[in-house]
Design a protein around this motif. Sequence first.
Motif, PDB file in Angstrom:
ATOM      1  N   ARG A 174       0.823  -1.028   0.096  1.00 35.45           N
ATOM      2  CA  ARG A 174       0.070  -0.014  -0.094  1.00 35.45           C
ATOM      3  C   ARG A 174       0.852   1.297  -0.137  1.00 35.45           C
ATOM      4  O   ARG A 174       0.696   2.081  -0.848  1.00 35.45           O
ATOM      5  CB  ARG A 174      -0.750   0.079   1.153  1.00 35.45           C
ATOM      6  CG  ARG A 174      -2.096  -0.427   1.279  1.00 35.45           C
ATOM      7  CD  ARG A 174      -2.799  -0.165   2.753  1.00 35.45           C
ATOM      8  NE  ARG A 174      -2.143  -0.287   3.617  1.00 35.45           N
ATOM      9  CZ  ARG A 174      -2.759  -0.086   5.112  1.00 35.45           C
ATOM     10  NH1 ARG A 174      -3.748   0.164   5.170  1.00 35.45           N
ATOM     11  NH2 ARG A 174      -1.776  -0.059   6.172  1.00 35.45           N
ATOM     12  N   MET A 175       1.898   1.191   0.967  1.00 35.92           N
ATOM     13  CA  MET A 175       2.462   2.706   1.246  1.00 35.92           C
ATOM     14  C   MET A 175       3.623   2.573   0.047  1.00 35.92           C
ATOM     15  O   MET A 175       4.163   3.800  -0.450  1.00 35.92           O
ATOM     16  CB  MET A 175       2.964   2.556   2.559  1.00 35.92           C
ATOM     17  CG  MET A 175       3.263   3.929   3.117  1.00 35.92           C
ATOM     18  SD  MET A 175       1.782   5.066   3.063  1.00 35.92           S
ATOM     19  CE  MET A 175       2.606   6.509   2.142  1.00 35.92           C
ATOM     20  N   GLY A 176       4.389   1.430   0.266  1.00 39.44           N
ATOM     21  CA  GLY A 176       5.659   1.501  -0.739  1.00 39.44           C
ATOM     22  C   GLY A 176       5.315   1.802  -2.153  1.00 39.44           C
ATOM     23  O   GLY A 176       6.155   2.442  -2.957  1.00 39.44           O
ATOM     24  N   ALA A 224       1.335  15.377   2.418  1.00 42.42           N
ATOM     25  CA  ALA A 224       2.505  15.259   3.389  1.00 42.42           C
ATOM     26  C   ALA A 224       3.494  14.220   2.711  1.00 42.42           C
ATOM     27  O   ALA A 224       4.701  14.283   3.248  1.00 42.42           O
ATOM     28  CB  ALA A 224       1.971  14.810   4.656  1.00 42.42           C
ATOM     29  N   TYR A 225       3.011  12.885   2.300  1.00 43.97           N
ATOM     30  CA  TYR A 225       3.634  11.870   1.664  1.00 43.97           C
ATOM     31  C   TYR A 225       4.710  12.474   0.471  1.00 43.97           C
ATOM     32  O   TYR A 225       5.773  12.147   0.355  1.00 43.97           O
ATOM     33  CB  TYR A 225       2.796  11.048   1.093  1.00 43.97           C
ATOM     34  CG  TYR A 225       2.103  10.229   2.310  1.00 43.97           C
ATOM     35  CD1 TYR A 225       2.654   9.597   3.394  1.00 43.97           C
ATOM     36  CD2 TYR A 225       0.609   9.904   2.080  1.00 43.97           C
ATOM     37  CE1 TYR A 225       1.781   9.047   4.316  1.00 43.97           C
ATOM     38  CE2 TYR A 225       0.091   9.216   3.090  1.00 43.97           C
ATOM     39  CZ  TYR A 225       0.681   8.708   4.212  1.00 43.97           C
ATOM     40  OH  TYR A 225      -0.055   7.908   5.119  1.00 43.97           O
ATOM     41  N   PHE A 226       4.028  13.433  -0.075  1.00 41.75           N
ATOM     42  CA  PHE A 226       4.847  14.280  -1.299  1.00 41.75           C
ATOM     43  C   PHE A 226       5.821  14.964  -0.869  1.00 41.75           C
ATOM     44  O   PHE A 226       7.165  14.908  -0.985  1.00 41.75           O
ATOM     45  CB  PHE A 226       4.184  14.817  -2.198  1.00 41.75           C
ATOM     46  CG  PHE A 226       4.790  15.867  -3.006  1.00 41.75           C
ATOM     47  CD1 PHE A 226       5.470  15.362  -4.101  1.00 41.75           C
ATOM     48  CD2 PHE A 226       4.608  17.251  -3.197  1.00 41.75           C
ATOM     49  CE1 PHE A 226       6.306  16.170  -4.789  1.00 41.75           C
ATOM     50  CE2 PHE A 226       5.264  18.038  -3.958  1.00 41.75           C
ATOM     51  CZ  PHE A 226       6.327  17.435  -4.808  1.00 41.75           C
ATOM     52  N   GLU A 286       9.989   3.914   7.018  1.00 41.90           N
ATOM     53  CA  GLU A 286       8.563   4.235   7.485  1.00 41.90           C
ATOM     54  C   GLU A 286       8.463   3.897   8.846  1.00 41.90           C
ATOM     55  O   GLU A 286       9.247   3.238   9.711  1.00 41.90           O
ATOM     56  CB  GLU A 286       7.654   3.245   6.711  1.00 41.90           C
ATOM     57  CG  GLU A 286       6.864   3.831   5.583  1.00 41.90           C
ATOM     58  CD  GLU A 286       6.008   5.128   5.878  1.00 41.90           C
ATOM     59  OE1 GLU A 286       6.072   5.592   7.057  1.00 41.90           O
ATOM     60  OE2 GLU A 286       5.822   5.966   5.062  1.00 41.90           O
ATOM     61  N   LYS A 287       7.393   4.513   9.566  1.00 42.16           N
ATOM     62  CA  LYS A 287       7.101   4.235  10.837  1.00 42.16           C
ATOM     63  C   LYS A 287       6.247   2.908  11.192  1.00 42.16           C
ATOM     64  O   LYS A 287       5.846   2.131  10.039  1.00 42.16           O
ATOM     65  CB  LYS A 287       6.471   5.559  11.331  1.00 42.16           C
ATOM     66  CG  LYS A 287       5.143   5.629  10.656  1.00 42.16           C
ATOM     67  CD  LYS A 287       3.853   4.693  10.292  1.00 42.16           C
ATOM     68  CE  LYS A 287       3.200   4.118  11.392  1.00 42.16           C
ATOM     69  NZ  LYS A 287       1.971   3.247  11.107  1.00 42.16           N
ATOM     70  N   PRO A 288       6.305   2.482  12.240  1.00 46.59           N
ATOM     71  CA  PRO A 288       7.197   2.617  13.230  1.00 46.59           C
ATOM     72  C   PRO A 288       8.605   2.356  13.036  1.00 46.59           C
ATOM     73  O   PRO A 288       8.762   1.460  12.222  1.00 46.59           O
ATOM     74  CB  PRO A 288       6.545   1.938  14.514  1.00 46.59           C
ATOM     75  CG  PRO A 288       5.791   0.614  13.918  1.00 46.59           C
ATOM     76  CD  PRO A 288       5.205   1.159  12.502  1.00 46.59           C
ATOM     77  N   MET A 311      12.211  -3.508  -5.130  1.00 49.20           N
ATOM     78  CA  MET A 311      12.294  -4.803  -4.366  1.00 49.20           C
ATOM     79  C   MET A 311      10.938  -5.162  -3.661  1.00 49.20           C
ATOM     80  O   MET A 311      10.557  -4.275  -2.529  1.00 49.20           O
ATOM     81  CB  MET A 311      13.414  -5.111  -3.572  1.00 49.20           C
ATOM     82  CG  MET A 311      13.755  -6.439  -3.072  1.00 49.20           C
ATOM     83  SD  MET A 311      13.166  -6.690  -1.623  1.00 49.20           S
ATOM     84  CE  MET A 311      12.826  -8.350  -1.614  1.00 49.20           C
ATOM     85  N   ASP A 312      10.430  -6.308  -3.854  1.00 40.14           N
ATOM     86  CA  ASP A 312       9.393  -6.672  -2.755  1.00 40.14           C
ATOM     87  C   ASP A 312       9.512  -8.227  -2.446  1.00 40.14           C
ATOM     88  O   ASP A 312      10.140  -8.975  -3.317  1.00 40.14           O
ATOM     89  CB  ASP A 312       7.993  -6.358  -3.313  1.00 40.14           C
ATOM     90  CG  ASP A 312       6.880  -6.746  -2.241  1.00 40.14           C
ATOM     91  OD1 ASP A 312       6.317  -5.765  -1.663  1.00 40.14           O
ATOM     92  OD2 ASP A 312       6.346  -7.906  -2.277  1.00 40.14           O
ATOM     93  N   ALA A 313       9.145  -8.730  -1.554  1.00 39.69           N
ATOM     94  CA  ALA A 313       9.138 -10.321  -1.102  1.00 39.69           C
ATOM     95  C   ALA A 313       8.285 -10.960  -2.083  1.00 39.69           C
ATOM     96  O   ALA A 313       8.681 -12.252  -2.244  1.00 39.69           O
ATOM     97  CB  ALA A 313       8.748 -10.361   0.299  1.00 39.69           C
TER      98      ALA A 313
END
Length: 340
Positions: free
Chosen positions: A15-17, A286-288, A97-99, A37-39
């Motif tokens: 979602r976030m990546g 904010a993400y930008f 990314e958090k946390p 890269m993703d698993a």
Amino acid sequence: MGDAVVNVAVLGLGRMGYRHAEILASRVPGARLVGVMDALPARTAEVAVRFGVKSYADWRDAVSDPAVDAIVIVTPSTTHAEIAIAAAKAGKAIFCEKPLALTVAECEAIDATVNETGVLFQLGFMRRFDPGYAAAKRAIAEGAIGEVVAYSGISRDPQAPPREYVAQSGGIYLDALIHEFDIARYLMADEVSRIQATGRALVHKWFADFGDVDHAYVTLEFAKGGLGHIEGSRNALYGYDIRAEVMGTRGTIAIGYDRQTPIRIQTAAGIAHDFVPGFLERFEAAYFIEMVEFIKCVLEDRRPIVGAWDGRQALLMALAAKRSQELGRPVDVESVAREG
Ligand SMILES: NC(=O)c1ccc[n+]([C@@H]2O[C@H](COP(=O)([O-])OP(=O)(O)OC[C@H]3O[C@@H](n4cnc5c(N)ncnc54)[C@H](O)[C@@H]3O)[C@@H](O)[C@H]2O)c1
């Protein structure tokens, strides 16, 4: 670095990546997305083709790639420490990314490695870059409301996450309210010394199967004497409701908004408008901006406004809140670090 370009690899394309990769590939000045890269190999291949970049089979390949200047870590929170420490040792600039991590020991290990290696590290507490929260921070610094004395925040999700997510999220304090804990510290410019939390599974009783709650109230006592209050809920139904207020000796600042589309329909039946649907919409700017700032910090060799230590402090607060709920009494925040 030679030229004014930062070559970036994004790890974790969920979602976030995906959102971070898309922002970096399309509109951050000075950034060049060079690899992903993703698993899940099919996901890696799909996103690599979409952006015309390299695909890595393993995150270690990205971390050891000499063509990469910066690593963006958007994998599940349990993996942040191992990847961040390896990236720091490889001399890469890091956005994580958090946390930061789910244990104090891991947070402290990341912070120590970042300090020893001297790499640039920015944590994904994007609220600090949200136009509203950022303007509030500036107004407070300019003395608009005098001395700050109290923070109050509301973070309500429109619905409960799926069972599988709740099972591994770390619970409402670590997963959702961690943003509140960071922004409360930031706006009050102070650390929280004591926390008291109460939570219950009010609507989704099954949260209790995972030791989690879907509604929580947290009281904060700041070191310099200020107070704070936070509400967290997974049951808003009407939308994603994020609000805060900072009280000072000469006034208050209210942050947040509710209407997504600037239209209001007024009829004999009443007034209607839509509501901010979710975090990707509420924090789109904010993400930008956080990514623009990350790349700027790398290019200008500046320290980001949010780093690994902030991740440790917010995690301590989240763990203290969780413990307070379990014990039914206030908990000293630093005691969580001492007791582990
Ligand atoms: N700042 C924010 O507002 C915000 C919002 C959502 C998520 N997050 C954070 O972003 C991170 C990812 O969350 P998400 O919602 O995108 O999760 P997600 O489950 O949608 O995506 C995670 C992705 O990482 C991949 N993955 C798992 N292990 C991996 C590994 N070892 N190496 C590479 N890839 C791996 C998975 O296949 C998946 O595609 C979490 O730390 C989460 O807390 C932050």
